[in-house]
Design a protein around this motif. Sequence first.
Motif: not given
Length: 467
Positions: A358-366, A385-404
């Motif tokens: 959610g923050q920094g160069l790589n993970f500030n998705y908004p 683990g939990a960190t990966a799952s939480a990050d994936a969920a945060a990223m999914a909210k702002y995904a702008n390319l076909p993650v599938q």
Amino acid sequence: MTGTRAAGPQTATSLRAAAAVALATGLALTATACASSGGAGSADANGKVTITVGCMPPTTQAGPRANWIADVAAFEKLNPNITVKGDDTNPCDDPATFNAKLASGKMDDVFYTYFTDGANVVASGQAADIQRYASQIHGLSDIQPALTNIYRQGGSTSGDLYGIPKGNYSLGLVYSKTLFQKAGLDPNKPPTTWDEVEADAIAITKLGGGDVGYADYSAANTGGWHFTAELYSRGGTMVTPDGKSANFDDANGLAVLQFLHKLRFTDNVMGTKQGLQYNDLLQMMASGKLGMYVGDPVTLTTIHDQYNVPYDTMAVGPMPGEQATLVGGDGYMFNKKDTPAQIQAGIKWVNYEFLTSGQGLNFNYPRRAQQKEPVGLPEPDLWTGATASADAAAMAKYANLPVQNFSAYVAALPTMKLLVEPPQAQALYAQGDKAMNSVLTDPNADPQKLLDTFKAAANTILANAQQ
């Protein structure tokens, strides 16, 4: 391939970041380049700490640089006792000068490294042991152990920690969904074995019109790089566990060369132009004439940005064989001259800029989405683990390319071994180019003789490195 991927391609949109103007005045105060000073940070009796940090984006990367400056300002507001001075020397880690700079003690307080540097830096005695501060590293227990081990004494989980990984990429199989569909193949089902790669390449080449089913590298050290990746995928290793001898002259290494020779001269699915290097395969994919190549997900962004190719037309599957994949990446280590206060300040900065979803160069998705940077690539693949799952969920909210289009790749990674590049990687890759080029250009090439010659050259390189 170390040195090719570390900086990562920059998108055209990042060059338009409006923040560059608004924050320019902060550059001199909080991110002054310290390219030649090395370890110029300090800590004083009043609790004020200054640290120099490597790999600040250079002026040629206006968007990322502006974001870095903004992040420094926000970080310093949260931590008023810490001053961060960015070193924008580019390339961040120049293989031609890295060892000399390390030996002379001129590294930044928090200095940037490729994964392939980790063991050598620890052995050099020029990095600080940060094991006592490990509990301060954000989400350390969820960072993939294969990545943290790169920065541990002896490369094992029991060794003391000397650095923090911040980015990771894994090679897979990039393919054209468009050509798969034209060839009657399932565009959502990439091949997962090398035999399937061959069958699909034949189907694509049969389309005619100059379509190339599969292509590979054989020049500028990229051939040896891909030989290594393809060897790993078959269960092989480049060097012995002690790193002193070549270990690829076996059935796995032979299978790599024999397979490519068959694709090139029996199946005729690799085209006639060989001696290809890094950008060549990306250009071929952009032209719509290439079916598959070994690569990592971020190459899709390069193709999209440089050649205006829609993301929907490309996808990434797992490395065929699904046994292991070559990983590359980078992280930060700490100058042995650092004070405890500087080490802890450096860890706080790395946590803030590179290890917090959610923050920094790589993970500030908004922010990335607002600046039209790609959001949804399955890298940097740092966590489990939990960190990966939480990050994936945060990223999914702002995904702008076909993650599938990365789903098969993502699904396979947890079961695969993540193997880093071998010691003396670039020198070995240069020798590997010769074997790769021969099997792709000489119909009468003898893969076993090429492998034997490659092994002899590799053993000389590794022996010289021990002296």
